[in-house]
Motif scaffolding. Sequence first.
Motif, mmCIF file in Angstrom:
data_model
loop_
_atom_site.group_PDB
_atom_site.id
_atom_site.type_symbol
_atom_site.label_atom_id
_atom_site.label_comp_id
_atom_site.label_asym_id
_atom_site.label_seq_id
_atom_site.Cartn_x
_atom_site.Cartn_y
_atom_site.Cartn_z
ATOM 1 N N PRO A 195 33.673 -80.487 18.614
ATOM 2 C CA PRO A 195 34.099 -79.147 18.186
ATOM 3 C C PRO A 195 34.163 -79.067 16.666
ATOM 4 O O PRO A 195 34.480 -80.044 15.984
ATOM 5 N N ALA A 196 33.841 -77.898 16.113
ATOM 6 C CA ALA A 196 33.861 -77.704 14.661
ATOM 7 C C ALA A 196 34.773 -76.540 14.315
ATOM 8 O O ALA A 196 35.145 -75.742 15.167
ATOM 9 N N GLY A 197 35.128 -76.444 13.029
ATOM 10 C CA GLY A 197 35.984 -75.368 12.550
ATOM 11 C C GLY A 197 36.672 -75.783 11.265
ATOM 12 O O GLY A 197 36.354 -76.825 10.683
ATOM 13 N N LEU A 198 37.612 -74.992 10.818
ATOM 14 C CA LEU A 198 38.347 -75.303 9.585
ATOM 15 C C LEU A 198 39.520 -76.221 9.917
ATOM 16 O O LEU A 198 40.690 -75.844 9.817
ATOM 17 N N TRP A 199 39.224 -77.453 10.296
ATOM 18 C CA TRP A 199 40.280 -78.381 10.690
ATOM 19 C C TRP A 199 41.091 -78.809 9.461
ATOM 20 O O TRP A 199 40.557 -78.904 8.353
ATOM 21 N N PRO A 200 42.394 -79.065 9.613
ATOM 22 C CA PRO A 200 43.302 -79.276 8.468
ATOM 23 C C PRO A 200 42.938 -80.451 7.568
ATOM 24 O O PRO A 200 43.176 -80.398 6.366
ATOM 25 N N MET A 201 42.354 -81.528 8.117
ATOM 26 C CA MET A 201 42.086 -82.728 7.326
ATOM 27 C C MET A 201 40.682 -82.738 6.740
ATOM 28 O O MET A 201 40.161 -83.783 6.367
ATOM 29 N N ARG A 202 40.057 -81.566 6.595
ATOM 30 C CA ARG A 202 38.686 -81.502 6.097
ATOM 31 C C ARG A 202 38.609 -81.927 4.624
ATOM 32 O O ARG A 202 39.571 -81.764 3.866
ATOM 33 N N PRO A 203 37.459 -82.456 4.199
ATOM 34 C CA PRO A 203 37.280 -82.844 2.794
ATOM 35 C C PRO A 203 37.420 -81.645 1.860
ATOM 36 O O PRO A 203 37.116 -80.510 2.229
ATOM 37 N N GLN A 204 37.862 -81.937 0.645
ATOM 38 C CA GLN A 204 38.116 -80.874 -0.319
ATOM 39 C C GLN A 204 37.418 -81.147 -1.645
ATOM 40 O O GLN A 204 37.129 -82.290 -1.984
ATOM 41 N N CYS A 242 27.032 -95.017 8.236
ATOM 42 C CA CYS A 242 27.357 -93.589 8.221
ATOM 43 C C CYS A 242 28.163 -93.264 6.971
ATOM 44 O O CYS A 242 28.922 -94.098 6.473
ATOM 45 N N PHE A 243 27.968 -92.045 6.460
ATOM 46 C CA PHE A 243 28.765 -91.594 5.319
ATOM 47 C C PHE A 243 30.088 -91.069 5.833
ATOM 48 O O PHE A 243 30.132 -90.225 6.737
ATOM 49 N N VAL A 244 31.181 -91.560 5.249
ATOM 50 C CA VAL A 244 32.526 -91.153 5.644
ATOM 51 C C VAL A 244 33.249 -90.618 4.413
ATOM 52 O O VAL A 244 33.409 -91.345 3.426
ATOM 53 N N PRO A 245 33.693 -89.348 4.428
ATOM 54 C CA PRO A 245 34.467 -88.830 3.294
ATOM 55 C C PRO A 245 35.705 -89.683 3.038
ATOM 56 O O PRO A 245 36.297 -90.257 3.975
ATOM 57 N N GLU A 246 36.079 -89.776 1.787
ATOM 58 C CA GLU A 246 37.222 -90.601 1.385
ATOM 59 C C GLU A 246 38.481 -90.279 2.180
ATOM 60 O O GLU A 246 39.237 -91.177 2.563
ATOM 61 N N CYS A 247 38.699 -88.992 2.465
ATOM 62 C CA CYS A 247 39.914 -88.590 3.174
ATOM 63 C C CYS A 247 39.928 -89.033 4.629
ATOM 64 O O CYS A 247 40.967 -88.956 5.299
ATOM 65 N N MET A 248 38.786 -89.515 5.148
ATOM 66 C CA MET A 248 38.701 -89.928 6.552
ATOM 67 C C MET A 248 38.502 -91.427 6.714
ATOM 68 O O MET A 248 38.366 -91.910 7.839
ATOM 69 N N ILE A 249 38.518 -92.176 5.603
ATOM 70 C CA ILE A 249 38.126 -93.577 5.684
ATOM 71 C C ILE A 249 39.094 -94.403 6.535
ATOM 72 O O ILE A 249 38.684 -95.302 7.282
ATOM 73 N N GLU A 250 40.392 -94.112 6.464
ATOM 74 C CA GLU A 250 41.347 -94.872 7.281
ATOM 75 C C GLU A 250 41.103 -94.637 8.767
ATOM 76 O O GLU A 250 41.194 -95.568 9.571
#
Length: 308
Positions: A195-204, A242-250
Amino acid sequence: MKKFVDLLFKSMIEHDPSILPLADRYAATENSHAAALHAMTSWRTITGVNCIGHLVIDKQDGSIFVTASLDENGSPTIFNGRLKIENELIAELEINLIRSRGDSGFVYLPEEMDKHHNGWTSPIPEDGRATREELLAIGKAIFDASSKVEYEASPDCILEEVGGIVYEDPDYLETLQGDEGNNGSSGPREKVTIPAGLWPMRPQDPNARVIAVDEEQGIVVSTAQIPGYVCPYVVSNETGACFVPECMIEMHNKTLNIESFKGKKVLKQMPATGTTIEILRFHSGKIQAMHRYINLQGPGAISPWVTK
């Protein structure tokens, strides 16, 4: 305004920048670096157009955004580009070429670019049409999680990246989301949509830009520079990256089982920046569809369009 897109591709295919009606002083980048058109790779190697993906026309701003699968002597290349038209001349040209999963960070689906699911094709009721102001606000919110703009996503809104729908390994997703893995099932399972959308933890990105608003289609396009890492991606039947945004690395690191590395050649985690473009469709008060294009750059990369 579509005529400018037709001229752009004709110019590339014929390897002749003079076909284009350029302003006397124009700005242009290819894969985030500036160059005169005759010095760009696009005007040396493109040999045809396989299909058009999205065509977004911002009549008020004079901007056009297009995605396409182009041909390079028999090999498909994913293209996305923005043109700024002033006085019937091309004043700005911002283009990207993606030739492989290594360029995009994970997904590469040129053969699916003209296959649009219901979220992109559903008719817009008159009472559900978004205003330009609403689309601009949503476009700004794509890379600004602090925004107060919040909308529910329709059931048809699923993650699409670099040409088509993303199908993810179910065990990877469950681990990423903190679930209990395969819940006792054995053997490989079918990959699933996300699922996609404006999820709260999205990269900024505080310097993100809204680059096109198409009120007729209910589409807004935004772009940002997202810091992150190219990481090991080790799941059933695949050892990749895979490329992982910094905010999702953990979150991503929770999916890495060192035991699964045994006997395999696995890429070390390395820093990178994802030049990221999000195309979002909105009507009837819901986010109907989102498609993301990523072009990897070196760590710390910034956009020349922000600093110009």
